[in-house]
Design a protein around this motif. Structure first.
Motif, PDB file in Angstrom:
ATOM      1  N   THR A 122       4.980  -0.701 -10.267  1.00  0.00           N
ATOM      2  CA  THR A 122       3.712  -1.198  -9.736  1.00  0.00           C
ATOM      3  C   THR A 122       3.501  -2.668 -10.129  1.00  0.00           C
ATOM      4  N   ASN A 123       2.872  -3.391  -9.210  1.00  0.00           N
ATOM      5  CA  ASN A 123       2.562  -4.804  -9.438  1.00  0.00           C
ATOM      6  C   ASN A 123       1.373  -5.151  -8.554  1.00  0.00           C
ATOM      7  N   ASP A 124       0.288  -5.582  -9.155  1.00  0.00           N
ATOM      8  CA  ASP A 124      -0.934  -5.859  -8.392  1.00  0.00           C
ATOM      9  C   ASP A 124      -0.782  -7.023  -7.415  1.00  0.00           C
ATOM     10  N   ASN A 125       0.228  -7.851  -7.584  1.00  0.00           N
ATOM     11  CA  ASN A 125       0.440  -8.976  -6.677  1.00  0.00           C
ATOM     12  C   ASN A 125       1.364  -8.635  -5.516  1.00  0.00           C
ATOM     13  N   HIS A 126       1.937  -7.451  -5.543  1.00  0.00           N
ATOM     14  CA  HIS A 126       2.898  -7.063  -4.519  1.00  0.00           C
ATOM     15  C   HIS A 126       2.314  -6.036  -3.547  1.00  0.00           C
ATOM     16  N   VAL A 127       2.796  -6.090  -2.318  1.00  0.00           N
ATOM     17  CA  VAL A 127       2.540  -5.040  -1.327  1.00  0.00           C
ATOM     18  C   VAL A 127       3.897  -4.393  -1.054  1.00  0.00           C
ATOM     19  N   ILE A 128       4.015  -3.112  -1.366  1.00  0.00           N
ATOM     20  CA  ILE A 128       5.304  -2.458  -1.185  1.00  0.00           C
ATOM     21  C   ILE A 128       5.341  -1.701   0.144  1.00  0.00           C
ATOM     22  N   ALA A 129       6.533  -1.461   0.634  1.00  0.00           N
ATOM     23  CA  ALA A 129       6.706  -0.794   1.923  1.00  0.00           C
ATOM     24  C   ALA A 129       6.091   0.602   1.878  1.00  0.00           C
ATOM     25  N   PRO A 130       5.269   0.944   2.870  1.00  0.00           N
ATOM     26  CA  PRO A 130       4.656   2.277   2.911  1.00  0.00           C
ATOM     27  C   PRO A 130       5.590   3.341   3.471  1.00  0.00           C
ATOM     28  N   ALA A 131       6.750   2.926   4.011  1.00  0.00           N
ATOM     29  CA  ALA A 131       7.651   3.897   4.630  1.00  0.00           C
ATOM     30  C   ALA A 131       9.072   3.357   4.651  1.00  0.00           C
ATOM     31  N   ASP A 132      10.040   4.264   4.779  1.00  0.00           N
ATOM     32  CA  ASP A 132      11.430   3.879   5.020  1.00  0.00           C
ATOM     33  C   ASP A 132      11.575   3.496   6.490  1.00  0.00           C
ATOM     34  N   SER A 172      12.977   5.903  12.244  1.00  0.00           N
ATOM     35  CA  SER A 172      13.773   6.709  13.171  1.00  0.00           C
ATOM     36  C   SER A 172      13.825   8.147  12.649  1.00  0.00           C
ATOM     37  N   PRO A 173      14.300   9.093  13.461  1.00  0.00           N
ATOM     38  CA  PRO A 173      14.370  10.492  13.000  1.00  0.00           C
ATOM     39  C   PRO A 173      15.245  10.701  11.772  1.00  0.00           C
ATOM     40  N   VAL A 174      16.132   9.761  11.448  1.00  0.00           N
ATOM     41  CA  VAL A 174      17.001   9.952  10.288  1.00  0.00           C
ATOM     42  C   VAL A 174      16.420   9.347   9.014  1.00  0.00           C
ATOM     43  N   ASN A 175      15.293   8.662   9.119  1.00  0.00           N
ATOM     44  CA  ASN A 175      14.666   8.089   7.928  1.00  0.00           C
ATOM     45  C   ASN A 175      13.874   9.137   7.157  1.00  0.00           C
ATOM     46  N   VAL A 176      13.636   8.850   5.875  1.00  0.00           N
ATOM     47  CA  VAL A 176      12.666   9.627   5.095  1.00  0.00           C
ATOM     48  C   VAL A 176      11.293   9.337   5.679  1.00  0.00           C
ATOM     49  N   HIS A 177      10.467  10.364   5.865  1.00  0.00           N
ATOM     50  CA  HIS A 177       9.194  10.168   6.567  1.00  0.00           C
ATOM     51  C   HIS A 177       7.952  10.324   5.694  1.00  0.00           C
ATOM     52  N   ILE A 178       8.149  10.190   4.406  1.00  0.00           N
ATOM     53  CA  ILE A 178       7.020  10.151   3.478  1.00  0.00           C
ATOM     54  C   ILE A 178       6.363   8.776   3.576  1.00  0.00           C
ATOM     55  N   ASN A 179       5.034   8.737   3.602  1.00  0.00           N
ATOM     56  CA  ASN A 179       4.287   7.477   3.581  1.00  0.00           C
ATOM     57  C   ASN A 179       3.669   7.281   2.202  1.00  0.00           C
ATOM     58  N   ARG A 180       3.709   6.025   1.713  1.00  0.00           N
ATOM     59  CA  ARG A 180       3.233   5.740   0.359  1.00  0.00           C
ATOM     60  C   ARG A 180       2.202   4.614   0.361  1.00  0.00           C
ATOM     61  N   ASN A 181       1.360   4.593  -0.659  1.00  0.00           N
ATOM     62  CA  ASN A 181       0.334   3.561  -0.782  1.00  0.00           C
ATOM     63  C   ASN A 181       0.984   2.208  -1.071  1.00  0.00           C
ATOM     64  N   PRO A 182       0.706   1.190  -0.255  1.00  0.00           N
ATOM     65  CA  PRO A 182       1.300  -0.129  -0.484  1.00  0.00           C
ATOM     66  C   PRO A 182       0.734  -0.847  -1.712  1.00  0.00           C
ATOM     67  N   GLN A 204      -0.534   2.614  -6.279  1.00  0.00           N
ATOM     68  CA  GLN A 204       0.606   2.049  -5.560  1.00  0.00           C
ATOM     69  C   GLN A 204       1.842   2.955  -5.710  1.00  0.00           C
ATOM     70  N   GLY A 205       2.464   3.267  -4.558  1.00  0.00           N
ATOM     71  CA  GLY A 205       3.687   4.059  -4.567  1.00  0.00           C
ATOM     72  C   GLY A 205       3.500   5.547  -4.428  1.00  0.00           C
ATOM     73  N   GLU A 206       2.283   6.041  -4.675  1.00  0.00           N
ATOM     74  CA  GLU A 206       2.043   7.475  -4.531  1.00  0.00           C
ATOM     75  C   GLU A 206       1.988   7.860  -3.051  1.00  0.00           C
ATOM     76  N   GLU A 207       2.274   9.127  -2.769  1.00  0.00           N
ATOM     77  CA  GLU A 207       2.270   9.592  -1.387  1.00  0.00           C
ATOM     78  C   GLU A 207       0.858   9.569  -0.800  1.00  0.00           C
ATOM     79  N   LEU A 208       0.762   9.033   0.420  1.00  0.00           N
ATOM     80  CA  LEU A 208      -0.523   9.063   1.123  1.00  0.00           C
ATOM     81  C   LEU A 208      -0.472   9.957   2.351  1.00  0.00           C
TER      82      LEU A 208
END
Length: 219
Positions: free
Chosen positions: A63-73, A100-110, A177-181
């Motif tokens: 986690t980093n308060d200055n970063h926005v992390i990817a919410p999905a693969d 795409s259908p082959v990606n992981v489809h979990i969404n996470r908090n940016p 940040q990073g937890e599943e949404l």
């Protein structure tokens, strides 16, 4: 392989259906050995494909308060300045990730913060790369406000195959940040709307990992 909870019911039903089909072929066509093996092979392929879709890999979340992390693969398909009319009513930087259908489809908090806005929108099922999918498809809109007052908007968007959006948060909830949404089943897209002064750290066509890749940095 760890399987996500959203796949339990689908995988159980699919296993039962494929088992019935294979048993029916086995008993009704006892002499058709080649056909039985073909049906078994197709069934195994289908089950493995659906199984991998619901995989839930372990991710090291830093986690980093200055970063926005990817919410999905997925792959970055849009980086542009746009008017955001639903909540901000002003220009924002949009970063869109296609799953795409082959990606992981979990969404996470940016980012970490408070969910200050949430709304579910029923809608169409245009292909995820269609220009109007962000405003006309079935979708959720989530705004998270960090402790420093900076807000970002996240949009889960259903596609032509993805007709089931799942979310685990609501307005007024604290998120980390990073937890599943949430989760989007069978391929779609996630849009992130950033402040104009945020520095985008990814490029069009780049592949990102949810919870790991830094897609932007706050000023």
């Amino acid at each position: 392989m760890v399987i996500h909870k959203e796949g339990y019911k689908i995988l159980t039903y699919l296993f039962v259906v494929l088992l019935i089909v294979n048993l029916a072929v086995y008993y009704l066509l006892p002499e058709s050995t080649a056909f039985r093996w073909t049906v078994w092979g197709i069934s195994a392929f289908i089950y493995i494909m659906i199984l991998q879709f619901f995989r839930s890999p372990r991710r090291l979340i830093i986690t980093n308060d200055n970063h926005v992390i990817a919410p999905a693969d997925g792959k970055v398909v849009v980086i542009e300045e746009v008017d955001e009319p639903e909540f901000f009513n002003e220009k924002r930087k949009q970063v869109s990730i296609f799953m795409s259908p082959v990606n992981v489809h979990i969404n996470r908090n940016p980012i970490s913060g408070m969910v200050t806005y949430f709304k579910y929108h029923p809608g169409k099922y245009l292909v995820a790369w269609h220009p109007k999918s962000s405003t006309e498809n079935e979708r959720t809109t989530i705004v998270v406000t960090a402790k420093n007052g900076t807000s970002i908007l996240l949009r889960q968007i259903a596609g032509a195959l993805a007709k089931r959006i799942v979310w685990y948060l609501q307005a007024g909830e604290e998120v980390k940040q990073g937890e599943e949404l949430g989760f989007i089943k069978f391929g779609s897209r996630v849009d992130v709307f950033l402040p104009l002064d945020a520095k985008v750290k990814v490029a069009i066509g780049e592949k990102v990992k949810g919870g790991s890749t830094v897609i932007a940095e706050f000023k």
